[in-house]
Design an enzyme around this catalytic site. Sequence first.
Site, PDB file in Angstrom:
ATOM      1  N   HIS A 101       2.143  -5.583 -10.576  1.00 47.45           N
ATOM      2  CA  HIS A 101       1.743  -4.256 -10.878  1.00 47.45           C
ATOM      3  C   HIS A 101       0.891  -3.746  -9.578  1.00 47.45           C
ATOM      4  O   HIS A 101      -0.059  -4.039  -9.393  1.00 47.45           O
ATOM      5  CB  HIS A 101       1.206  -3.860 -12.347  1.00 47.45           C
ATOM      6  N   SER A 102       1.378  -2.574  -9.361  1.00 51.68           N
ATOM      7  CA  SER A 102       0.666  -1.881  -7.844  1.00 51.68           C
ATOM      8  C   SER A 102       0.616  -2.804  -6.816  1.00 51.68           C
ATOM      9  O   SER A 102       1.452  -3.249  -6.507  1.00 51.68           O
ATOM     10  CB  SER A 102      -0.930  -1.210  -8.593  1.00 51.68           C
ATOM     11  N   MET A 103      -0.835  -3.174  -6.400  1.00 51.20           N
ATOM     12  CA  MET A 103      -0.872  -3.905  -5.438  1.00 51.20           C
ATOM     13  C   MET A 103      -0.438  -5.191  -5.675  1.00 51.20           C
ATOM     14  O   MET A 103       0.216  -5.938  -4.739  1.00 51.20           O
ATOM     15  CB  MET A 103      -2.550  -4.195  -4.998  1.00 51.20           C
ATOM     16  N   SER A 128       6.213  -3.150 -10.403  1.00 49.96           N
ATOM     17  CA  SER A 128       5.561  -2.189 -11.436  1.00 49.96           C
ATOM     18  C   SER A 128       4.706  -1.300 -10.613  1.00 49.96           C
ATOM     19  O   SER A 128       3.776  -1.644  -9.874  1.00 49.96           O
ATOM     20  CB  SER A 128       5.218  -2.694 -12.571  1.00 49.96           C
TER      21      SER A 128
END
Length: 254
Positions: A101-103, A128
């Site tokens: 998720h994200s980074m 994500s």
Amino acid sequence: MSETATGTTMPAAGTGWLRLFHRAHTDAPRLVCFPHAGGAASFYFPLSAALAPSAEVLAVQYPGRQDRRGEPCVDSVPALADAVVRELRQWQDRPLALFGHSMGASVAFEVARRLEAEGAVPAALFVSGRRSPRMVRDEGVHRADDEALIAHLARLSGTDDRILGDPELLELILPAMRADYRAAETYRWTPGPPLRCPLSVLTGDDDPQFSPAEARDWATHTTGGHELTVLPGGHFYLASHWSRVAELVRARLG
């Protein structure tokens, strides 16, 4: 140590990089989960609970936080990916999928590239809340002062307000947060062969961090099939949809 659904504890998996919260069937696939900037392995406890015992979650614990607070932070996506790949070489006795998720999506992508280069194609890659790797946008968060960084975290609604309002807690988390944002914002995709594994993209419909076009561009990074799922919510839509995310993972892993 990790708390299980039964209230007992299990040793953390591996040598410090991975956390195992719930046991799964002995032939169940494994899902390696990569947290967002400033996040920790515990973020994925709800997903681990939702997937057990049909899949076993191994959540990555980056240095510089929680029980690894005394270790130096790693502020490079490639360096994080290299370290996790070394750890995962002992976990390939079952199908292995990746979720970031994200980074964490950038780190998971780079881990997938490295695994495939070694001949270990992941069963699936789930990304994500993150734009495609070739879509560069340096927002300068890691260069901002503490006040601006805290304001950015508050806008994303992913950090408990009680932490953001506690100077002592902020002193503990801000170094890791800044290192993670430096890793995320300085990451640059190096052109190479597309992945062979299937790729699933998940996003919130009100995420301010990237555009639909930046999400769709993930399709250019694999020959193994691509799907995009949009769920209600902002950047941390996951917190309201763990059950739905678990359903998507189960469907993809079969």
